[in-house]
Design an enzyme around this catalytic site. Structure first.
Site, PDB file in Angstrom:
ATOM      1  N   HIS A   1       5.735   2.437   3.202  1.00 19.90           N
ATOM      2  CA  HIS A   1       4.588   1.554   2.945  1.00 19.90           C
ATOM      3  C   HIS A   1       4.891   0.749   1.690  1.00 19.90           C
ATOM      4  O   HIS A   1       5.120   1.318   0.620  1.00 19.90           O
ATOM      5  CB  HIS A   1       3.311   2.368   2.760  1.00 19.90           C
ATOM      6  N   TYR A  30      14.287 -11.260  16.309  1.00 22.08           N
ATOM      7  CA  TYR A  30      14.591 -10.098  15.476  1.00 22.08           C
ATOM      8  C   TYR A  30      13.348  -9.268  15.184  1.00 22.08           C
ATOM      9  O   TYR A  30      13.421  -8.032  15.111  1.00 22.08           O
ATOM     10  CB  TYR A  30      15.280 -10.557  14.188  1.00 22.08           C
ATOM     11  N   HIS A  66       4.230  -3.078  -0.721  1.00 21.41           N
ATOM     12  CA  HIS A  66       3.380  -4.214  -1.072  1.00 21.41           C
ATOM     13  C   HIS A  66       4.254  -5.455  -1.258  1.00 21.41           C
ATOM     14  O   HIS A  66       4.075  -6.216  -2.203  1.00 21.41           O
ATOM     15  CB  HIS A  66       2.607  -3.929  -2.358  1.00 21.41           C
ATOM     16  N   HIS A  68      -3.393  -5.849   1.848  1.00 19.67           N
ATOM     17  CA  HIS A  68      -2.788  -4.681   1.207  1.00 19.67           C
ATOM     18  C   HIS A  68      -1.263  -4.669   1.280  1.00 19.67           C
ATOM     19  O   HIS A  68      -0.597  -4.563   0.263  1.00 19.67           O
ATOM     20  CB  HIS A  68      -3.385  -3.433   1.872  1.00 19.67           C
ATOM     21  N   GLU A  74      -1.573   7.821  -0.689  1.00 21.34           N
ATOM     22  CA  GLU A  74      -1.495   7.324   0.680  1.00 21.34           C
ATOM     23  C   GLU A  74      -0.985   8.375   1.666  1.00 21.34           C
ATOM     24  O   GLU A  74      -0.660   8.048   2.810  1.00 21.34           O
ATOM     25  CB  GLU A  74      -0.591   6.083   0.748  1.00 21.34           C
TER      26      GLU A  74
END
Length: 216
Positions: free
Chosen positions: A94, A121, A96, A161, A75
């Site tokens: 990043h 928030y 998941h 994703h 990535e």
């Protein structure tokens, strides 16, 4: 490794361990990076985030070329795209995480944000988070899809994703990802029901006070 790189590496590894401890990085999923003096430190391919070591990170140059260490996560193009959007960012996370991933499978709330301004928030700590159209993980297409999105933002959901968050430090990027996960959890739990969101004037007041954006 010079002191600045060493400090960034230690912070990046600490953020990785915390992400796993919070249940936001199952298995060997997710990747993290930090940018220092024109170099990018990144989690290597296939290494769980709680297994990162400062001396075992990938180091890449401005052009994405490997300077030292093992090969970076696939990535890397996605992270580089986020840094290009936000020159002031010093870290990208990043993940998941389950609820952000679930929310990324739903239709976006608007053209500008996958999630609504569901809590103050989310608005004050993250800002809007658009939905990046799907392309295969690690592909140039995914990075291009992020680049093509209009407007200002520092977080996004990647369709089907997971989540992406940029900030001034690895710890701050992870905190943003945590807030994104919590807002996603609320939205997923309310899916199919009527619910209220913050009024535009309240969103404007929060973004002006905390320096976030919700401008599209």
């Amino acid at each position: 490794m010079n002191p600045a790189l060493r400090e960034a590496a230690e912070q990046l590894c600490a953020a990785g361990r915390r992400a796993v401890g919070l249940g936001m990085s199952p298995g060997a999923s997710g990747n993290v990076s930090a940018r220092v003096d024109g170099l990018t430190l990144m989690s290597p391919t296939g290494v769980p985030l709680d297994g990162l070591e400062p001396g075992g990170l990938s180091v890449v140059d401005r052009d994405g070329g490997l300077v030292s260490g093992p090969p970076p996560s696939k990535e890397l193009p996605l992270h580089r795209s986020m840094y290009e959007r936000l020159p002031e960012a010093a870290a990208v996370v990043h993940l998941h995480s389950p609820h952000a991933t679930a929310a990324s499978c739903l239709p976006p709330w608007s053209a500008g944000s996958a999630l609504p301004p569901i809590t103050p928030y989310l608005v004050m700590r993250v800002g809007r988070a658009p939905l990046v159209p799907y392309s295969a993980p690690g592909s140039a297409g995914l990075a291009d899809n992020l680049t093509a999105l209009p407007g200002r933002f520092r977080a996004a959901l990647l369709a089907n994703h997971g989540s992406l968050m940029a900030a001034g430090s690895p710890a701050a990027a992870l905190e943003g990802a945590v807030e994104l996960e919590e807002a996603s959890r609320i939205v997923v739990s309310l899916h199919g029901r009527e619910y209220s969101v913050l009024a535009p004037e309240d969103v404007k007041e929060l973004t002006e006070r905390y320096g976030t954006t919700w401008d599209v």
